[in-house]
Scaffold this motif. Sequence first.
Motif, PDB file in Angstrom:
ATOM      1  N   ILE A 105      25.028  40.097  44.212  1.00 30.18           N
ATOM      2  CA  ILE A 105      23.959  40.185  43.220  1.00 30.18           C
ATOM      3  C   ILE A 105      23.450  41.621  43.081  1.00 30.18           C
ATOM      4  O   ILE A 105      23.199  42.106  41.976  1.00 30.18           O
ATOM      5  N   LEU A 106      23.342  42.318  44.203  1.00 33.49           N
ATOM      6  CA  LEU A 106      22.741  43.655  44.185  1.00 33.49           C
ATOM      7  C   LEU A 106      23.738  44.765  43.862  1.00 33.49           C
ATOM      8  O   LEU A 106      23.352  45.811  43.339  1.00 33.49           O
ATOM      9  N   ALA A 107      25.022  44.534  44.174  1.00 35.84           N
ATOM     10  CA  ALA A 107      26.024  45.596  44.028  1.00 35.84           C
ATOM     11  C   ALA A 107      26.928  45.339  42.826  1.00 35.84           C
ATOM     12  O   ALA A 107      27.073  44.208  42.362  1.00 35.84           O
ATOM     13  N   ASN A 108      27.537  46.394  42.364  1.00 37.71           N
ATOM     14  CA  ASN A 108      28.513  46.293  41.278  1.00 37.71           C
ATOM     15  C   ASN A 108      29.890  46.581  41.871  1.00 37.71           C
ATOM     16  O   ASN A 108      30.409  47.690  41.792  1.00 37.71           O
ATOM     17  N   ILE A 109      30.483  45.567  42.493  1.00 38.96           N
ATOM     18  CA  ILE A 109      31.734  45.752  43.222  1.00 38.96           C
ATOM     19  C   ILE A 109      32.927  45.572  42.287  1.00 38.96           C
ATOM     20  O   ILE A 109      33.004  44.601  41.534  1.00 38.96           O
ATOM     21  N   ARG A 110      33.845  46.503  42.357  1.00 42.30           N
ATOM     22  CA  ARG A 110      35.034  46.436  41.518  1.00 42.30           C
ATOM     23  C   ARG A 110      36.094  45.565  42.188  1.00 42.30           C
ATOM     24  O   ARG A 110      36.403  45.743  43.358  1.00 42.30           O
TER      25      ARG A 110
END
Length: 222
Positions: A105-110
Motif C-alpha cells: 500500500i505504501l510503496a510503488n514496487i515494480r
Amino acid sequence: MRFRFDAQLEQLKTQMIEMGSLCETAILNATKALVNGDLDLAREVIKTDEKIDQEERNIENLCLKLLLQQQPVARDLRQISSALKIITDMERIGDQAADISEITILANIRANDNTKKIEEMADATIKMVTDSIDAYVRQDIDLAKAVLAYDDIVDSLFDYIRDALIESISKDKENNDRENSISAIDLIMIAKYLERIGDHTTNIAEWVIFSITGEHISEDNI
C-alpha cells in the motif's frame, strides 16, 4: 462425558483448519496484491488478519474450556496445549501477511524477476502452512517432519532473492537510480516476512511432533 469431550476435540480440529485456511488466504492475497499492485486486495489482507486474530481468541477459549471442564488424559492434554502454541504462530503468520500488504500500500514496487521469485517463495510457505495443520489434524509425524525439511526451500529462496536484490542495489547506486533501490529494499523486507512465516510454520510442525510424542524437538534435531 467422553463423547462430549471427543466432539469438542473434533470442533477444535475444525477451527484449527479454518484458521489455517485464513492464513493461507492471507499469504496468497498479499502476494497477489504485491505483484498486481492491487491496493484493494492488500487492504482485504489486513481485514483477513483481523479475522485470524478473532479465530485465535475463539480457539483459545475452546482450549481453556476443554482444560477446565474436562479431564484430558496425557495425549489429549498434549493436543490441547499444542493447539494453544500453534495458534500463536498462526496469528503471527497473519501479522506477517498484513505487513507485506502494508508495504504494498505504501510503496510503488515494480514487478520484475524478483517479484516472481517472491511468488514462488509465497507458494512454498503456503504449502508449509497447509501441511503443518494437516499434520496436526491427522497426527501425522512424518508430514510434520517433512514440513521442517521443506523450510530449507524457503530459506534458499530468501537467500537467492536477498543476494539478487543487494546486487541490484549496488548497480542502482552506480546508476544513481534511487527509486529502484528503494523498491529493492522493500522487496527484501517482504522476502524477510515470508522467511519468518516459514519459521513460524516450523514452530507449528515442532508442536505437532510434541503433541504426538511428548518431546519438543527443534528443526536442527530432525
